[in-house]
Scaffold this active site. Structure first.
Site, mmCIF file in Angstrom:
data_model
loop_
_atom_site.group_PDB
_atom_site.id
_atom_site.type_symbol
_atom_site.label_atom_id
_atom_site.label_comp_id
_atom_site.label_asym_id
_atom_site.label_seq_id
_atom_site.Cartn_x
_atom_site.Cartn_y
_atom_site.Cartn_z
ATOM 1 N N PRO A 97 -5.126 -64.284 24.473
ATOM 2 C CA PRO A 97 -5.298 -63.203 25.442
ATOM 3 C C PRO A 97 -4.565 -63.502 26.748
ATOM 4 O O PRO A 97 -4.586 -64.641 27.226
ATOM 5 C CB PRO A 97 -6.827 -63.141 25.651
ATOM 6 C CG PRO A 97 -7.391 -64.346 24.987
ATOM 7 C CD PRO A 97 -6.367 -64.918 24.067
ATOM 8 N N ILE A 99 -1.453 -63.751 27.361
ATOM 9 C CA ILE A 99 -0.120 -64.363 27.306
ATOM 10 C C ILE A 99 0.867 -63.352 26.729
ATOM 11 O O ILE A 99 0.970 -63.190 25.515
ATOM 12 C CB ILE A 99 -0.113 -65.652 26.459
ATOM 13 C CG1 ILE A 99 -1.240 -66.587 26.866
ATOM 14 C CG2 ILE A 99 1.242 -66.322 26.524
ATOM 15 C CD1 ILE A 99 -0.969 -67.498 28.008
ATOM 16 N N ASP A 178 27.470 -47.396 60.617
ATOM 17 C CA ASP A 178 27.901 -48.423 59.658
ATOM 18 C C ASP A 178 29.291 -48.929 60.047
ATOM 19 O O ASP A 178 30.285 -48.630 59.397
ATOM 20 C CB ASP A 178 27.894 -47.769 58.253
ATOM 21 C CG ASP A 178 28.295 -48.736 57.156
ATOM 22 O OD1 ASP A 178 28.264 -49.961 57.379
ATOM 23 O OD2 ASP A 178 28.650 -48.247 56.061
HETATM 24 C C1 SPV Z 1 27.374 -49.474 51.398
HETATM 25 O O1 SPV Z 1 26.415 -49.156 50.675
HETATM 26 O O2 SPV Z 1 27.229 -49.839 52.560
HETATM 27 C C2 SPV Z 1 28.736 -49.437 50.870
HETATM 28 C C3 SPV Z 1 29.104 -48.446 49.843
HETATM 29 O O3 SPV Z 1 29.541 -50.190 51.352
HETATM 30 S S1 SPV Z 1 29.739 -47.074 50.701
HETATM 31 O O4 SPV Z 1 28.674 -46.561 51.579
HETATM 32 O O5 SPV Z 1 30.125 -46.085 49.717
HETATM 33 O O6 SPV Z 1 30.884 -47.504 51.490
HETATM 34 MG MG MG Z 2 28.981 -50.953 53.211
#
Ligand code: SPV
Ligand code: MG
Length: 406
Positions: A97, A99, A178
């Site tokens: 039991p 596992i 970003d």
């Molecule tokens: C990220 O997810 O940060 C990437 C992929 O680098 S993209 O957003 O498509 O550049």
């Molecule tokens: Mg990226």
């Protein structure tokens, strides 16, 4: 009952229908060989143990009695038919039991993993599976989703194989663009939160990697933490998100300088398992297919462990064209794609074209944000939270979501 021979599934046989085992085949073999009474451990290359049975012709086959359903049902019948050829007998003891492979995975998740073991997991998976699916995480909590969510399909357990530490989502949750503004200290804090809640391999989005003299430190830090791979893109200057394409000014690095950066990173790493994956932005920046292919060749020659080809087209056409040409290379490394804009393309289609890693780069954050905005609006609209409740998890669920460690 006599001498015991153990048919031990090799990693790829297991990875075909459930999670890659925590211990490698060689490690599992050593453990089993050390058990008194075990005469031999032989590799079993697929779920079908008939070839081994025909070789060994055992009087008995022992298997716990939980294989009468699911993916092993067929195997069981074949074993019975084969044993009938020489009057052998199938014995199915009650399982002990508690596992089960699933219970063991949960226990391992509790214990956690080590940086070394986690780091090597990506290469192990690449050896064991034709296609890896990786999902973005930007926090300990989203890491937990990547770690634990699973579904069953065709009698197979389907899970994500690893985690993408996206620069887009890591920046966005901090309400920053970003553009490589979120610094390494901050990004490593996010990595640390994800390490805390997960055991799966992590692929770090290293943006451009910075200058080569800085990239070597990034490699060392990631490796020390147990991150399996870094992907750097062949751009320079102020990096913008690739999905802007040519709507903003973005400059591609020249082949030699970028190759030199990859090579500096390769020289800096300590283990054999850490992977440096070169990301080609030629299709994003409209530099053309020939340029993309020439870069792939150059980056592989300089030691890149993988190639990521990025595209922001609404269909996979240009990625598939790249794949077709890539297949003709003598020297190839695993190919990585990020189907954010060509999301209708299936994993099977990409695998068919030779892709080894698919990254779902931003979907967890893109789904969470609109849900949160809707709930915020609902509270404003109704001057209370009752109407938003149906979009919220139960309070008892959230307070129990992260249990205390005992
Ligand atoms: C990220 O997810 O940060 C990437 C992929 O680098 S993209 O957003 O498509 O550049
Ligand atoms: Mg990226």
């Amino acid at each position: 009952m006599g001498d015991v021979v153990i048919g031990l599934l090799i990693d790829s046989a297991i990875a075909g229908y459930q999670r890659l085992p925590y211990m490698r085949y060689e490690e599992r073999k050593v453990v089993l060989e050390a058990i008194a009474g075990v005469k031999e451990v032989v590799p079993q290359e697929t779920l079908n143990c008939v070839p081994n049975l025909l070789k060994i012709k055992p009087d008995y086959v022992l298997h716990r009695d939980d294989w009468n359903t699911g993916v092993l049902r067929e195997t069981r019948q074949r074993v019975i038919d084969t044993l009938n050829q020489w009057g052998g007998e199938l014995i199915e003891p009650d399982p002990m039991p508690g596992i089960t492979a699933t219970a063991l995975h949960h226990a391992i998740r509790e214990v956690g993993t080590t940086p070394e073991r986690r780091l090597s997991m990506l290469k192990r998976l690449l050896e064991a599976r034709p296609l890896l699916r990786i999902i973005e995480a930007h926090s300990g909590l989203t890491g937990l989703i990547a770690e634990t969510v699973s579904v069953e399909s065709d009698n197979k357990v389907r899970e994500f194989d690893g985690i993408w530490m996206s620069s887009l989502t890591d920046s966005t949750v901090k309400a920053k663009p970003d553009i490589e503004y979120v610094d390494m200290t901050s990004r490593m804090n996010t990595v640390s939160d994800i390490l805390e809640t997960t055991t799966k391999p992590i692929i770090f989005d290293g943006d451009t990697g910075g200058i080569a003299e800085h990239f070597v430190y990034m490699v060392r830090t990631l490796e020390r933490l147990g991150v399996s791979a870094v992907i750097i893109e062949d751009k320079k200057g102020l990096k913008k998100n690739s999905l802007f394409g040519t709507d903003v000014v973005q400059i591609q690095d020249n082949i030699e300088d970028f190759a030199q950066k990859v090579s500096a990173g390769k020289s800096a790493q300590v283990t054999d398992d850490f992977m440096i994956i070169a990301r080609i932005e030629s299709l994003i920046l409209k530099a053309g297919m020939d340029d993309a292919l020439a870069r792939a060749q150059a980056y592989i020659a300089t030691g890149a462990d993988g190639i990521m080809i990025h595209s922001k087209r609404p269909t996979a056409d240009e990625v598939l064209t790249f794949c077709k040409e890539y297949e003709k290379f003598d020297d190839r490394v695993p190919l990585v794609v990020v189907p954010s804009t060509y999301a209708q393309t299936t994993e099977d289609e990409l695998a068919e074209a030779g892709v080894r890693v698919v990254i779902y780069a931003n979907q967890l954050l893109r789904s969470a944000y609109p849900a949160m905005v809707e709930v915020a609006k609902s509270i404003l609209l109704h001057s209370r939270a009752a109407e938003a409740e149906e979009h919220c998890m139960f309070i008892k669920d959230i307070i129990n979501l992260i249990p205390e460690r005992n």
